[in-house]
Scaffold this motif. Sequence first.
Motif, short mmCIF file in Angstrom:
data_model
loop_
_atom_site.label_atom_id
_atom_site.label_comp_id
_atom_site.label_asym_id
_atom_site.label_seq_id
_atom_site.Cartn_x
_atom_site.Cartn_y
_atom_site.Cartn_z
N LEU A 144 14.91 4.37 50.81
CA LEU A 144 14.46 3.48 49.74
C LEU A 144 15.64 3.15 48.85
O LEU A 144 16.41 4.05 48.48
CB LEU A 144 13.37 4.15 48.91
CG LEU A 144 12.00 4.29 49.57
CD1 LEU A 144 11.14 5.26 48.77
CD2 LEU A 144 11.31 2.93 49.65
N VAL A 179 4.01 0.97 50.89
CA VAL A 179 5.33 1.52 51.17
C VAL A 179 5.20 2.82 51.96
O VAL A 179 5.95 3.06 52.92
CB VAL A 179 6.11 1.75 49.87
CG1 VAL A 179 7.43 2.48 50.15
CG2 VAL A 179 6.39 0.43 49.17
N HIS A 188 0.85 -0.91 45.95
CA HIS A 188 2.17 -1.04 46.56
C HIS A 188 2.65 0.30 47.10
O HIS A 188 3.26 0.36 48.17
CB HIS A 188 3.16 -1.58 45.52
CG HIS A 188 4.45 -2.05 46.11
ND1 HIS A 188 4.54 -3.15 46.94
CD2 HIS A 188 5.72 -1.54 46.02
CE1 HIS A 188 5.80 -3.32 47.32
NE2 HIS A 188 6.52 -2.35 46.78
N ARG A 189 2.40 1.37 46.36
CA ARG A 189 2.79 2.69 46.84
C ARG A 189 2.14 3.00 48.18
O ARG A 189 2.78 3.55 49.09
CB ARG A 189 2.40 3.75 45.81
CG ARG A 189 2.81 5.17 46.19
CD ARG A 189 2.20 6.20 45.26
NE ARG A 189 0.75 6.21 45.36
CZ ARG A 189 0.08 6.81 46.35
NH1 ARG A 189 0.74 7.44 47.34
NH2 ARG A 189 -1.24 6.79 46.38
N THR A 225 12.31 0.32 43.78
CA THR A 225 11.29 1.32 44.07
C THR A 225 11.86 2.73 44.06
O THR A 225 11.22 3.67 43.56
CB THR A 225 10.60 1.01 45.41
OG1 THR A 225 9.90 -0.24 45.28
CG2 THR A 225 9.62 2.09 45.79
N ILE A 245 7.98 -5.95 51.82
CA ILE A 245 9.07 -4.99 51.95
C ILE A 245 10.26 -5.71 52.55
O ILE A 245 10.14 -6.35 53.61
CB ILE A 245 8.66 -3.79 52.83
CG1 ILE A 245 7.61 -2.94 52.11
CG2 ILE A 245 9.88 -2.94 53.18
CD1 ILE A 245 7.08 -1.80 52.94
N SER A 293 9.71 -4.00 47.69
CA SER A 293 10.50 -2.78 47.87
C SER A 293 11.55 -3.02 48.93
O SER A 293 11.34 -3.78 49.89
CB SER A 293 9.61 -1.61 48.29
OG SER A 293 8.81 -1.17 47.22
#
Length: 316
Positions: A31, A15, A11-12, A35, A103, A53
């Motif tokens: 953000l 993003v 996921h990081r 997150t 997202i 996120s």
Amino acid sequence: MIAREMWEEQHRRVVSQALDALYAAGLHPLLTKGTALAYTLYPRPAARMRGDSDILIEENLKLQAFAALEEAGFSRPLYRRGVDFGRGDVVRASGRDGGWHDIDLHWRLDSSPVLARIFTHAELLARSQPVLALHAQARCPSAVDALLYSAVHRKKHIDRPTKIHLNGVAHPVIDSLTWLMDIHLLFGSLDRDEQERLVARAAERDISDILRAALADSDARLGTTVPDDIAGALASAKPGSVSRYIAAAPARAVLMNLVATQSLLTRVTGLSEIFFPPPEYMRARFSRGRADWLPVLYLRRILPGVAKHVFRKGKP
């Protein structure tokens, strides 16, 4: 926990990919919510459970944002849990694990003008802080702003029951301990000057009563230490306009939103976005594989919601 850590790493990456695309397009993304807090407050980002996120962008640049994200490989799923066209839409990309990572791209904090006006993107950006653990350019709201928004977000979802989605699975919202942990950690991160700014800003935004309740619940369940003078400054707060909106019956809530909207054009546009989403979304969400007439699809979407809300009484 290993599965959560693996999901977090994928996921990081997604993003970061989205942020790269938005920065390259000249936007100033922020953000928000889970997150942002995962990478600024928690000992390990994976410890902050979430299913997607949230990124807040400038409303006047939303078309550029979607174009940049689509060029970067993101798609916009139409069949998606009640997409809120009034304030944002969903984009998704596949991680290296083959799973989809979503997202929520927002250009307003909330589809309700009453709630959206609590903070603007510009002021949140001016007071923002870096999120270096996630991305070299990433920024998120200051701890004071994040705490106030967390308190309002929690109250809205508790008083107006809804569902949250974790990894594509819907869960009914009760009183999420995760939200209280956010509030507990955020308040614990504030120094004395920030605590005083927190109280002052809550009064400015007419949400002192919501902040008081959030801190009291956090103290009762997690042992949050709130100084006596801070608690005393909030003790006499009466329900403000935000609390009255959240507690309002549906018809009154609509009226409050219309009053809070600045122009007639914005009112009409906002209502049309909410009640009449794009035809492609309607066909993907409500046609059930049939070539139904578009007006029928809109009725299929609107009538159940009207029936549900007309008979729901507002809280006193």
